[in-house]
Design an enzyme around this catalytic site. Structure first.
Site, short mmCIF file in Angstrom:
data_model
loop_
_atom_site.label_atom_id
_atom_site.label_comp_id
_atom_site.label_asym_id
_atom_site.label_seq_id
_atom_site.Cartn_x
_atom_site.Cartn_y
_atom_site.Cartn_z
N ASP A 7 0.89 -1.16 0.00
CA ASP A 7 0.00 0.00 0.00
C ASP A 7 0.92 1.21 0.00
OD1 ASP A 7 -2.23 1.71 0.26
OD2 ASP A 7 -2.02 1.71 2.44
N GLU A 67 -1.36 -1.36 -4.63
CA GLU A 67 -2.57 -0.56 -4.78
C GLU A 67 -2.26 0.66 -5.63
OE1 GLU A 67 -5.71 -0.23 -1.60
OE2 GLU A 67 -4.84 1.79 -1.51
N ASP A 140 -2.39 1.00 7.13
CA ASP A 140 -1.68 0.83 5.86
C ASP A 140 -1.15 -0.60 5.75
OD1 ASP A 140 -1.19 3.98 5.06
OD2 ASP A 140 -1.10 3.64 7.21
#
Length: 192
Positions: A7, A67, A140
């Site tokens: 992420d 992501e 996260d």
């Protein structure tokens, strides 16, 4: 297969490793790279690159799931996220690692069934799937696990999203009302 999930972020970057070799995927690692203390963006970018390579060299994952930056109102934040994502992908490619990019809404949809789920909902669903005791201090880390898990799900059922899109939509109208709408919309197709 060992999947590295990332992420991306320039203040906090989440990462995870998911082992998918057994009957059920196993969480290997879930953590964050805390970057705020580094100050300048070039130093943070360098740290992201070095850390991504270090994780790859230490664990030898087979694939990177990352992501995509979301479309937000603050253009500067989006550009910084794009840099973080790009440098992580670059580090993976420098180690001949393949990668797949996932939209945030698609990750939330796969993990929770709701593309608008909150980070907390995603983390709670992952906690029930993988059975980790404590929620991570920074979500996260769980977001990175969500990306890796989405990659696993997509590989296990690559037609899952397509199947959902092709699923017939239920109408609140009766068959008679639906037929009446069809006749009204297509008079040239009806012979009396």
């Amino acid at each position: 297969m060992l999947i590295l999930g990332i992420d991306p972020g320039t203040r906090i970057l989440g990462y995870s490793l998911l082992d998918t070799d057994g009957a059920k995927p196993q969480l290997v690692l879930m953590d964050v790279l805390y970057l705020r203390q580094l100050g300048e963006l070039p130093l943070r970018i360098r740290k992201i690159f070095d850390t991504t390579q270090r994780i790859i060299d230490s664990y030898h994952p087979d694939h990177l799931a990352i992501e995509a930056p979301f479309a937000g109102k603050n253009v500067q934040s989006m550009l910084k996220l794009g840099k973080a994502q790009g440098v992580a992908i670059g580090a993976a490619m420098s180690r001949d690692l393949s990668y797949t990019e996932y939209e945030p809404a698609a990750v939330k949809q796969r993990v929770t069934g709701n593309g608008n789920a909150a980070k907390e909902q995603v983390a709670m669903m992952l906690q029930s799937i993988f059975g980790f005791k404590d929620m991570p201090q920074y979500l996260d880390a769980s977001d990175a696990l969500a990306v890796a898990y989405t990659c696993y799900l997509e590989q296990s059922d690559p037609l899952g999203d397509l199947r959902q899109q092709l699923k017939p939509k239920r109408s609140s109208k009766s068959k008679k009302q639906q037929w009446g709408d069809f006749v009204k919309d297509n008079p040239d197709l009806i012979n009396y």
